[in-house]
Design an enzyme around this catalytic site. Structure first.
Site, PDB file in Angstrom:
ATOM      1  N   GLN A  49       0.798  -1.221   0.000  1.00  0.00           N
ATOM      2  CA  GLN A  49       0.000   0.000   0.000  1.00  0.00           C
ATOM      3  C   GLN A  49       0.838   1.281   0.000  1.00  0.00           C
ATOM      4  O   GLN A  49       0.332   2.338  -0.334  1.00  0.00           O
ATOM      5  CB  GLN A  49      -0.951  -0.007   1.199  1.00  0.00           C
ATOM      6  N   GLU A  90      -5.228  -2.269  13.999  1.00  0.00           N
ATOM      7  CA  GLU A  90      -5.765  -1.289  13.048  1.00  0.00           C
ATOM      8  C   GLU A  90      -7.109  -0.784  13.532  1.00  0.00           C
ATOM      9  O   GLU A  90      -7.966  -1.572  13.945  1.00  0.00           O
ATOM     10  CB  GLU A  90      -6.016  -1.904  11.648  1.00  0.00           C
ATOM     11  N   GLU A 116      -5.503   1.986  -1.411  1.00  0.00           N
ATOM     12  CA  GLU A 116      -6.552   1.275  -0.670  1.00  0.00           C
ATOM     13  C   GLU A 116      -7.122   0.119  -1.521  1.00  0.00           C
ATOM     14  O   GLU A 116      -8.295   0.086  -1.868  1.00  0.00           O
ATOM     15  CB  GLU A 116      -7.625   2.274  -0.200  1.00  0.00           C
ATOM     16  N   TRP A 117      -6.227  -0.807  -1.867  1.00  0.00           N
ATOM     17  CA  TRP A 117      -6.606  -2.053  -2.551  1.00  0.00           C
ATOM     18  C   TRP A 117      -7.533  -1.799  -3.746  1.00  0.00           C
ATOM     19  O   TRP A 117      -7.218  -0.966  -4.575  1.00  0.00           O
ATOM     20  CB  TRP A 117      -7.188  -3.032  -1.522  1.00  0.00           C
ATOM     21  N   PHE A 164      -7.219   7.075   4.229  1.00  0.00           N
ATOM     22  CA  PHE A 164      -7.263   6.618   5.622  1.00  0.00           C
ATOM     23  C   PHE A 164      -6.175   7.278   6.480  1.00  0.00           C
ATOM     24  O   PHE A 164      -6.052   6.970   7.659  1.00  0.00           O
ATOM     25  CB  PHE A 164      -7.028   5.104   5.684  1.00  0.00           C
ATOM     26  N   ASN A 210      -8.034  -6.087  14.117  1.00  0.00           N
ATOM     27  CA  ASN A 210      -8.346  -4.924  13.291  1.00  0.00           C
ATOM     28  C   ASN A 210      -9.855  -4.728  13.333  1.00  0.00           C
ATOM     29  O   ASN A 210     -10.608  -5.654  13.030  1.00  0.00           O
ATOM     30  CB  ASN A 210      -7.908  -5.139  11.839  1.00  0.00           C
ATOM     31  N   TYR A 265     -13.157  -2.028  12.451  1.00  0.00           N
ATOM     32  CA  TYR A 265     -13.600  -0.816  11.764  1.00  0.00           C
ATOM     33  C   TYR A 265     -15.072  -0.470  11.956  1.00  0.00           C
ATOM     34  O   TYR A 265     -15.423   0.689  12.050  1.00  0.00           O
ATOM     35  CB  TYR A 265     -13.307  -0.928  10.257  1.00  0.00           C
ATOM     36  N   TRP A 283      -4.819   3.164  11.831  1.00  0.00           N
ATOM     37  CA  TRP A 283      -4.702   2.950  10.393  1.00  0.00           C
ATOM     38  C   TRP A 283      -5.186   4.222   9.707  1.00  0.00           C
ATOM     39  O   TRP A 283      -6.349   4.538   9.826  1.00  0.00           O
ATOM     40  CB  TRP A 283      -5.538   1.747   9.932  1.00  0.00           C
ATOM     41  N   ASN A 318      -1.855 -10.836   8.309  1.00  0.00           N
ATOM     42  CA  ASN A 318      -2.861  -9.810   8.471  1.00  0.00           C
ATOM     43  C   ASN A 318      -4.181 -10.283   7.878  1.00  0.00           C
ATOM     44  O   ASN A 318      -4.264 -10.595   6.685  1.00  0.00           O
ATOM     45  CB  ASN A 318      -2.447  -8.516   7.759  1.00  0.00           C
ATOM     46  N   GLU A 319      -5.205 -10.343   8.708  1.00  0.00           N
ATOM     47  CA  GLU A 319      -6.578 -10.562   8.244  1.00  0.00           C
ATOM     48  C   GLU A 319      -6.754 -11.711   7.255  1.00  0.00           C
ATOM     49  O   GLU A 319      -7.154 -11.467   6.102  1.00  0.00           O
ATOM     50  CB  GLU A 319      -7.125  -9.272   7.607  1.00  0.00           C
ATOM     51  N   ARG A 353       3.794  -0.310  13.007  1.00  0.00           N
ATOM     52  CA  ARG A 353       3.465  -1.606  12.421  1.00  0.00           C
ATOM     53  C   ARG A 353       3.553  -1.482  10.901  1.00  0.00           C
ATOM     54  O   ARG A 353       2.806  -0.713  10.291  1.00  0.00           O
ATOM     55  CB  ARG A 353       2.050  -2.032  12.838  1.00  0.00           C
ATOM     56  N   HIS A 365       0.945  -9.347   4.487  1.00  0.00           N
ATOM     57  CA  HIS A 365      -0.200  -8.457   4.346  1.00  0.00           C
ATOM     58  C   HIS A 365      -0.687  -8.563   2.892  1.00  0.00           C
ATOM     59  O   HIS A 365      -0.651  -7.591   2.136  1.00  0.00           O
ATOM     60  CB  HIS A 365       0.179  -7.030   4.739  1.00  0.00           C
TER      61      HIS A 365
HETATM   62  C1  PNW Z   1      -7.923  -3.668   6.273  1.00  0.00           C
HETATM   63  N1  PNW Z   1     -13.916  -5.636   4.660  1.00  0.00           N
HETATM   64  O1  PNW Z   1      -8.623  -4.146   5.175  1.00  0.00           O
HETATM   65  C2  PNW Z   1      -6.468  -3.867   5.887  1.00  0.00           C
HETATM   66  O2  PNW Z   1      -5.680  -4.546   6.825  1.00  0.00           O
HETATM   67  C3  PNW Z   1      -5.793  -2.632   5.373  1.00  0.00           C
HETATM   68  O3  PNW Z   1      -4.765  -3.004   4.517  1.00  0.00           O
HETATM   69  C4  PNW Z   1      -6.812  -1.707   4.746  1.00  0.00           C
HETATM   70  O4  PNW Z   1      -6.221  -0.626   4.112  1.00  0.00           O
HETATM   71  C5  PNW Z   1      -7.755  -1.269   5.837  1.00  0.00           C
HETATM   72  O5  PNW Z   1      -8.326  -2.367   6.518  1.00  0.00           O
HETATM   73  C6  PNW Z   1      -8.873  -0.377   5.337  1.00  0.00           C
HETATM   74  O6  PNW Z   1      -9.667  -1.038   4.405  1.00  0.00           O
HETATM   75  C7  PNW Z   1      -9.946  -4.483   5.129  1.00  0.00           C
HETATM   76  O7  PNW Z   1     -14.462  -5.549   3.540  1.00  0.00           O
HETATM   77  C8  PNW Z   1     -10.523  -4.481   3.864  1.00  0.00           C
HETATM   78  O8  PNW Z   1     -14.548  -6.054   5.651  1.00  0.00           O
HETATM   79  C9  PNW Z   1     -11.839  -4.861   3.705  1.00  0.00           C
HETATM   80  C10 PNW Z   1     -12.565  -5.255   4.807  1.00  0.00           C
HETATM   81  C11 PNW Z   1     -11.985  -5.257   6.074  1.00  0.00           C
HETATM   82  C12 PNW Z   1     -10.669  -4.876   6.217  1.00  0.00           C
END
Ligand code: PNW
Length: 472
Positions: free
Chosen positions: A22, A372, A425-426, A434, A299, A301, A418, A169-170, A79, A124
């Site tokens: 990223q 995160e 952002e993917w 972010f 993590n 959100y 984060w 990661n995740e 991190r 990651h």
């Molecule tokens: C996380 N969802 O990604 C990642 O660890 C980071 O690299 C990313 O930038 C950040 O959160 C913000 O998106 C996610 O769809 C991406 O539930 C998608 C999901 C959750 C986390």
């Protein structure tokens, strides 16, 4: 705000987080091999606007400046992740790239020079493309062994200075978005592959931890764990059905990855509902996995309501066609009253404390680090200033809920925002910001947003010894 800082113990770890693909850029520089995200970005229509991580924040060349940003903020920990294919262009240990070794050595040393503790994620999401091609990526058990070899190399190269390791990661995102919905690399859609990929990811984690504990722990004396992501799931009504639906949703989300590590196997409800699409662990694998995390990396959100699903499984928002919503029988929704971030993720601070308490209860109150938390907003820069009040509010409210959970006995030991700076952002490319720092992607210039200054004051205030009124 100052009061908020004082609620945290002096040794609480305040950090910021990023990941290699990223921010680094320099995708084809100094011998780095491509990862599955490089190839995914090349496929038409996969990433918003055709964006790629080729340059990103050019952190590869600007890491000193970026560590200085953190030093200015007073963060205690950073991190970041290692790009597997920068270290090993073909994914295997016979392809060591010295420039990659040098880069991470320099980055680690730069952090330490500024008193910033490195927290290193080994994976990651950026699997070396050579492995994807040769072994079928995470669908293949051999990828777990290759990951353990790569992890071994990282411990050998960096473990004298790195004392905090995160294996993966995740893995939920890799499995569900990468193999279920196909919106992330490697872009596959299936209702069985997510379970297969998740299984191999879990084994990869366990094998790497085993290597660390057997070969390195005694001399290096660090800690190693895994980071999982989870939203909170709130029962939509007080009905027994909806309460059960919320519990099932949490077990399918977090229990999928944390139960094998803390309780020894996949959740019962998953074994029942997924049937023979859910792989089984051998007794030996169960033993390897159990207790394989020194801490609980989380993590977090957002939050959604969960209700028992009646009728067909259409219109299931982000959990669309992964097969997983069908498996859960859960209908997700959000409250129209909830504010949304630029990701359309609902801002629900109390979901954070509820989730922390759920984890503490289910897994025996492990030490937790929020690795995160943060939010995207459509930030703009005016006369050199980025007034991101919404981000400050978001963080203040979530951090307040962290403190609430701690006063209920949750063993939360750190919080990583984060992200340090706006980045790739993917699948959303550069369209979602972010960062605590604004990045002008045409020049690479970084500007501290108001939230960065706010976070810096929070950290400083939490260092104040309230009894003596002195700074640490
Ligand atoms: C996380 N969802 O990604 C990642 O660890 C980071 O690299 C990313 O930038 C950040 O959160 C913000 O998106 C996610 O769809 C991406 O539930 C998608 C999901 C959750 C986390």
């Amino acid at each position: 705000m100052i009061e908020l800082g004082k609620k945290f113990p002096k040794d609480f770890i305040w950090g910021t987080a990023t990941s290699a693909y990223q921010i680094e850029g320099a995708a084809a520089v100094d011998g780095r091999g491509p990862s599955i995200w490089d190839t995914f970005c090349q496929q038409h229509g996969r990433v918003f606007n055709g964006d790629t991580g080729d340059v990103a924040c050019d952190h590869y060349h600007r890491y000193q400046e970026d560590v200085a940003l953190m030093a200015d903020m007073g963060v205690k920990a950073y991190r970041f992740s290692i790009s597997w294919s920068r270290l090993l262009p073909n994914g295997k240990t016979d392809s060591l790239n010295q420039s990659g070794v040098d880069f991470y050595n320099n980055l680690i040393d730069e952090c330490l020079k500024h008193g910033i503790t490195p927290w290193v994620t080994l994976y990651h999401w950026d699997l070396p493309d050579a492995i994807e091609v040769e072994t079928d990526g995470w669908l293949d058990r051999r990828t777990a062994d290759l990951f353990a070899d790569y992890a071994n190399l990282c411990f050998e190269l960096f473990g004298d200075r790195v004392k905090n390791w995160i294996t993966l990661n995740e893995p939920w995102v890799v499995a569900v978005l990468g193999y279920g919905q196909g919106v992330f690399a490697p872009g596959r859609q299936s209702n069985s592959e997510p379970y297969q990929a998740a299984h191999n990811l879990l084994l990869a984690h366990a094998l790497a931890v085993n290597v660390y504990r057997n070969k390195f722990l005694e001399t290096q004396k660090g800690q190693i764990g895994i980071t999982n992501n989870c939203d909170w799931r709130e029962p939509k009504t007080h009905s027994r059905e909806d309460k059960k639906a919320a519990q099932i949703a949490l077990e399918f989300f977090l229990g999928w990855f944390a139960d094998p590590i803390y309780l020894g196997d996949y959740p019962q409800c998953m074994r029942e509902r997924v049937g023979n699409r859910l792989p089984k662990f051998t007794d030996e694998e169960k033993a390897l996995l159990k207790h394989s995390s020194d801490f609980f990396g989380l993590n977090h959100y957002t939050t959604m309501y969960a209700a028992k699903q009646h009728g067909s499984s259409e219109n299931l928002s982000v959990f669309g066609n992964g097969g997983l919503s069908e498996d859960q029988g859960v209908q997700l929704s959000v409250d129209p009253e909830w504010a949304l971030t630029d990701m359309q993720w609902a801002v629900v601070p109390w979901g954070c404390s509820k989730l922390l308490k759920w984890i503490a209860e289910r897994y025996g109150n492990p030490p937790i680090y929020i690795t995160e938390n943060g939010c995207a907003y459509d930030d703009t820069i005016k006369e050199g200033r980025v007034d991101d009040e919404e981000r400050q509010n978001f963080m203040a409210l979530y951090i307040e809920e962290c403190s609430n959970a701690m006063s209920c006995g949750v063993d939360l030991r750190g919080y990583f925002a984060w992200s340090l700076m706006d980045n790739f952002e993917w699948a959303m490319g550069y369209s979602k910001r972010f960062g605590l720092h604004y990045v002008d992607f045409s020049t690479g210039q970084r500007v501290a947003k108001e939230s960065a200054k706010w976070y810096s004051r929070l950290i400083a205030s939490s260092n104040v010894n309230t009894k003596l009124g002195m700074t640490a």
